[in-house]
Write a protein that holds these residues in place. Structure first.
Motif, PDB file in Angstrom:
ATOM      1  N   SER A   1       0.813  -1.224   0.000  1.00  0.00           N
ATOM      2  CA  SER A   1       0.000   0.000   0.000  1.00  0.00           C
ATOM      3  C   SER A   1       0.841   1.265   0.000  1.00  0.00           C
ATOM      4  N   ALA A   2       2.158   1.140   0.214  1.00  0.00           N
ATOM      5  CA  ALA A   2       3.031   2.318   0.219  1.00  0.00           C
ATOM      6  C   ALA A   2       3.663   2.573  -1.147  1.00  0.00           C
ATOM      7  N   ASN A   3       3.404   1.703  -2.113  1.00  0.00           N
ATOM      8  CA  ASN A   3       3.979   1.878  -3.458  1.00  0.00           C
ATOM      9  C   ASN A   3       3.441   3.158  -4.076  1.00  0.00           C
ATOM     10  N   ARG A   4       4.317   4.150  -4.244  1.00  0.00           N
ATOM     11  CA  ARG A   4       3.872   5.459  -4.721  1.00  0.00           C
ATOM     12  C   ARG A   4       3.344   5.393  -6.143  1.00  0.00           C
ATOM     13  N   HIS A   5       3.953   4.559  -6.973  1.00  0.00           N
ATOM     14  CA  HIS A   5       3.517   4.448  -8.362  1.00  0.00           C
ATOM     15  C   HIS A   5       2.127   3.825  -8.438  1.00  0.00           C
ATOM     16  N   ALA A   6       1.880   2.783  -7.636  1.00  0.00           N
ATOM     17  CA  ALA A   6       0.562   2.162  -7.613  1.00  0.00           C
ATOM     18  C   ALA A   6      -0.479   3.138  -7.074  1.00  0.00           C
ATOM     19  N   ARG A   7      -0.107   3.918  -6.074  1.00  0.00           N
ATOM     20  CA  ARG A   7      -1.023   4.920  -5.537  1.00  0.00           C
ATOM     21  C   ARG A   7      -1.422   5.935  -6.607  1.00  0.00           C
ATOM     22  N   LYS A   8      -0.423   6.391  -7.351  1.00  0.00           N
ATOM     23  CA  LYS A   8      -0.687   7.427  -8.350  1.00  0.00           C
ATOM     24  C   LYS A   8      -1.616   6.906  -9.443  1.00  0.00           C
ATOM     25  N   MET A   9      -1.339   5.706  -9.968  1.00  0.00           N
ATOM     26  CA  MET A   9      -2.179   5.203 -11.058  1.00  0.00           C
ATOM     27  C   MET A   9      -3.581   4.878 -10.562  1.00  0.00           C
ATOM     28  N   PHE A  10      -3.705   4.369  -9.337  1.00  0.00           N
ATOM     29  CA  PHE A  10      -5.027   4.063  -8.803  1.00  0.00           C
ATOM     30  C   PHE A  10      -5.823   5.345  -8.578  1.00  0.00           C
ATOM     31  N   SER A  11      -5.172   6.365  -8.062  1.00  0.00           N
ATOM     32  CA  SER A  11      -5.857   7.635  -7.830  1.00  0.00           C
ATOM     33  C   SER A  11      -6.342   8.252  -9.137  1.00  0.00           C
ATOM     34  N   MET A  12      -5.493   8.245 -10.162  1.00  0.00           N
ATOM     35  CA  MET A  12      -5.885   8.822 -11.452  1.00  0.00           C
ATOM     36  C   MET A  12      -7.050   8.042 -12.053  1.00  0.00           C
ATOM     37  N   ALA A  13      -7.007   6.718 -11.953  1.00  0.00           N
ATOM     38  CA  ALA A  13      -8.078   5.900 -12.513  1.00  0.00           C
ATOM     39  C   ALA A  13      -9.400   6.147 -11.801  1.00  0.00           C
ATOM     40  N   MET A  14      -9.360   6.287 -10.487  1.00  0.00           N
ATOM     41  CA  MET A  14     -10.592   6.502  -9.732  1.00  0.00           C
ATOM     42  C   MET A  14     -11.182   7.889  -9.990  1.00  0.00           C
ATOM     43  N   TRP A  15     -10.324   8.886 -10.213  1.00  0.00           N
ATOM     44  CA  TRP A  15     -10.844  10.197 -10.618  1.00  0.00           C
ATOM     45  C   TRP A  15     -11.582  10.076 -11.950  1.00  0.00           C
ATOM     46  N   MET A  16     -11.004   9.305 -12.872  1.00  0.00           N
ATOM     47  CA  MET A  16     -11.645   9.103 -14.172  1.00  0.00           C
ATOM     48  C   MET A  16     -12.997   8.419 -14.015  1.00  0.00           C
ATOM     49  N   ALA A  17     -13.047   7.410 -13.171  1.00  0.00           N
ATOM     50  CA  ALA A  17     -14.306   6.696 -12.955  1.00  0.00           C
ATOM     51  C   ALA A  17     -15.358   7.608 -12.343  1.00  0.00           C
TER      52      ALA A  17
ATOM     53  N   LEU B   1      -8.247   5.874   0.583  1.00  0.00           N
ATOM     54  CA  LEU B   1      -8.191   5.455  -0.811  1.00  0.00           C
ATOM     55  C   LEU B   1      -7.132   4.386  -1.036  1.00  0.00           C
ATOM     56  N   TYR B   2      -6.036   4.445  -0.278  1.00  0.00           N
ATOM     57  CA  TYR B   2      -4.917   3.536  -0.533  1.00  0.00           C
ATOM     58  C   TYR B   2      -4.855   2.348   0.429  1.00  0.00           C
ATOM     59  N   ASP B   3      -5.765   2.281   1.373  1.00  0.00           N
ATOM     60  CA  ASP B   3      -5.720   1.138   2.292  1.00  0.00           C
ATOM     61  C   ASP B   3      -7.088   0.494   2.513  1.00  0.00           C
ATOM     62  N   TRP B   4      -8.092   0.876   1.705  1.00  0.00           N
ATOM     63  CA  TRP B   4      -9.407   0.251   1.803  1.00  0.00           C
ATOM     64  C   TRP B   4      -9.386  -0.982   0.914  1.00  0.00           C
ATOM     65  N   ARG B   5      -9.056  -2.111   1.499  1.00  0.00           N
ATOM     66  CA  ARG B   5      -8.775  -3.323   0.728  1.00  0.00           C
ATOM     67  C   ARG B   5     -10.009  -3.855   0.000  1.00  0.00           C
ATOM     68  N   LEU B   6     -11.172  -3.661   0.556  1.00  0.00           N
ATOM     69  CA  LEU B   6     -12.383  -4.108  -0.118  1.00  0.00           C
ATOM     70  C   LEU B   6     -12.587  -3.317  -1.417  1.00  0.00           C
TER      71      LEU B   6
ATOM     72  N   LEU C   1     -18.046   6.496  -7.219  1.00  0.00           N
ATOM     73  CA  LEU C   1     -18.586   7.140  -6.018  1.00  0.00           C
ATOM     74  C   LEU C   1     -17.954   6.568  -4.760  1.00  0.00           C
ATOM     75  N   TRP C   2     -17.713   5.275  -4.751  1.00  0.00           N
ATOM     76  CA  TRP C   2     -17.050   4.635  -3.617  1.00  0.00           C
ATOM     77  C   TRP C   2     -15.660   5.211  -3.421  1.00  0.00           C
ATOM     78  N   SER C   3     -14.958   5.464  -4.509  1.00  0.00           N
ATOM     79  CA  SER C   3     -13.616   6.038  -4.393  1.00  0.00           C
ATOM     80  C   SER C   3     -13.661   7.450  -3.817  1.00  0.00           C
ATOM     81  N   LEU C   4     -14.731   8.199  -4.132  1.00  0.00           N
ATOM     82  CA  LEU C   4     -14.857   9.539  -3.546  1.00  0.00           C
ATOM     83  C   LEU C   4     -15.050   9.456  -2.041  1.00  0.00           C
ATOM     84  N   VAL C   5     -15.846   8.486  -1.597  1.00  0.00           N
ATOM     85  CA  VAL C   5     -16.015   8.278  -0.156  1.00  0.00           C
ATOM     86  C   VAL C   5     -14.679   7.901   0.477  1.00  0.00           C
ATOM     87  N   ALA C   6     -13.916   7.049  -0.221  1.00  0.00           N
ATOM     88  CA  ALA C   6     -12.616   6.637   0.304  1.00  0.00           C
ATOM     89  C   ALA C   6     -11.659   7.822   0.412  1.00  0.00           C
ATOM     90  N   ARG C   7     -11.698   8.721  -0.564  1.00  0.00           N
ATOM     91  CA  ARG C   7     -10.846   9.924  -0.484  1.00  0.00           C
ATOM     92  C   ARG C   7     -11.261  10.784   0.710  1.00  0.00           C
TER      93      ARG C   7
END
Length: 485
Positions: free
Chosen positions: A214-230, A354-359, A343-349
């Motif tokens: 969950s600390a991988n900065r590259h994975a965090r960045k791509m996941f965040s960008m994808a969730m903004w798109m969604a 956003l980076y540790d909600w495993r579900l 919408l779930w990602s917005l709640v997570a933010r």
């Protein structure tokens, strides 16, 4: 055995099979090319190397997907001459130039800049390389523009004249052919679908690596960008799809009847059927579960608005309702699932999880391939809903096929199935293998060996114009120092 099969049905199955394979790769490469342009632009603007690393990571995947899309598209086009020669003869004067424009504009643009994009990051200036990336992204869009114009003309033909030999000939204005009534809606809906498809692949890959670290900065960045798109684009897609549906109701009402499962006309407001089993033979929807009058509200914005059903259409002019009805529901259902993830990602933010909600991460992984399923379902809805015509209302599918015997079509179909699953199966496996590796600082891009270009990671590159200064050729300790690790 083959003599007992229908040559027309086999030709349709073959085209459906090859198009389904082909459609997957452009749907991914259109969105991925734009994502690469965004990553490189952010790197140039911010100087943050995480964007450069992600660019190189996804560039390798784009190279393989793009190559498979080109190969599958070339093979598919041959069927116009082999299995659908009558259609090619009748509609060729209209659709032939449009497909030629796709080659002369989009393909040449992509081919001209693709090499610079893949291999030129450390060989040309940053501005030129970014320009090449933008041109490749533009090329994928232009390609979609022309191909969707062709398809849309077959759905809503305008601007044509009928020649003495029964050919469709261009009329006074090519603009009327290109910008036919359904084209703007289909273009917007399809391109947004490609962007969402890519976003959920990127999000799924990011979620996979976040579950591992969950600390991988590259994975965090791509996941965040994808969730903004969604979160931002999924609602736009639902609105665009609704507009496209209203346009279809105006120009292809029989297709909408099949999508809605309306075998019977409803003079006082039509229900929205959520589920049911269409029975074309008996002309009824069995085990129907619906919401009264909601279909009239969606399609006519009036709960009491009448809607005609398939009972007003001759049996010979009806599409296969089962395929259209369920493909449409799969497409719409996935669209709302995408909205739910966004919408779930917005709640997570908001909850800073956003980076540790495993579900959420597991849900994003499950939704990773959902975009591909949705675009195939959308294609089935569009194409099966146009039946029994190739040019809607004007040229029947049964009148479009080549005069071939069933065994000839069956053998080529068998060959396609075997070759496609072998070749594209290996290509898909390789893409998944690339995705399974976590992006990291000092990510290596697509490399060129002394024997030529190789689309893989970790291969020792040949000499560059500035040996020793290519950041990807630095020792790992110097890479880490450079990236501040």
């Amino acid at each position: 055995m083959f003599d007992q099969l229908d040559a027309l049905l086999l030709a349709r199955i073959q085209f459906a099979f090859t198009v389904s394979f082909h459609f997957i790769f452009p749907a991914f490469s259109i969105g991925l090319a734009s994502y690469l342009a965004v990553l490189e632009g952010l790197w140039l603007k911010t100087g943050d190397d995480v964007y450069r690393d992600l660019f190189k990571y996804w560039l390798k995947i784009f190279a393989v997907a793009f190559a498979m899309g080109v190969v599958s598209g070339i093979v598919m086009s041959y069927q116009f001459g082999t299995n659908w020669s009558v259609f090619s003869d009748k509609a060729g004067p209209v659709i032939g130039p449009l497909m030629a424009y796709e080659v002369l504009t989009a393909f040449f643009l992509e081919a001209g800049f693709l090499g610079v994009m893949l291999f030129g990051m450390n060989r040309v200036g940053r501005g030129l390389h970014f320009t090449a990336t933008l041109m490749v992204a533009l090329g994928t869009f232009v390609s979609a523009f022309w191909i969707l114009s062709v398809n849309s003309w077959m759905q809503t033909p305008t601007g044509y004249e009928i020649g003495a030999n029964g050919q469709f000939l261009p009329g006074e204005s090519w603009a009327e052919i290109i910008f036919n009534p359904s084209f703007p809606y289909r273009l917007v809906h399809t391109v947004i679908a490609a962007y969402l498809t890519t976003a959920f692949v990127v999000g799924g890959v990011g979620a996979w690596h976040l579950l591992k670290d969950s600390a991988n900065r590259h994975a965090r960045k791509m996941f965040s960008m994808a969730m903004w798109m969604a979160a931002l684009v999924a609602p736009v897609q639902i609105f665009a799809g609704d507009m496209h549906g209203l346009n279809t109701l105006e120009h292809q009402p029989v297709k909408v009847m099949a999508m809605e499962g309306h075998y019977e006309s409803h003079p006082d407001g039509a229900p929205l059927y959520l589920f049911g089993i269409p029975d074309d033979k008996e002309q009824r929807l069995d085990y129907a579960v619906g919401i009264p009058k909601l279909s009239s509200v969606i399609l006519k914005h009036d709960p009491d608005a009448p809607l005609a059903g398939l009972d007003t259409v001759p049996d010979a002019d009806q599409p296969p309702v089962f395929a259209v009805f369920w493909a449409f529901r799969i497409m719409v259902g996935i669209g709302f699932l995408m909205l739910g993830i966004g919408l779930w990602s917005l709640v997570a933010r908001w909850r800073k999880r956003l980076y540790d909600w495993r579900l959420l991460h597991r849900a994003a992984i499950l939704m990773g391939p959902a975009g591909f399923v949705a675009v195939i379902a959308g294609w089935i809805t569009t194409e099966a809903g146009r039946q029994p015509f190739t040019v809607y209302g004007l040229l029947r599918t049964a009148e479009s096929a080549s005069p071939l015997a069933a065994p000839a079509v069956a053998m080529s179909l068998l060959a396609f199935v075997l070759v496609y699953f072998a070749v594209f199966g290996v290509g898909t496996w390789y893409i998944l293998r690339l995705m399974s590796g976590a992006p990291h600082a000092g990510e290596k891009g697509v490399k060129r060996t002394e024997k030529g270009p190789v689309r893989t990671a970790g291969i020792t590159p040949g000499p560059t114009q500035n040996p020793g200064k290519d950041p990807d050729t630095l020792p790992s300790s110097q890479q880490e120092a450079r990236d501040g690790v």
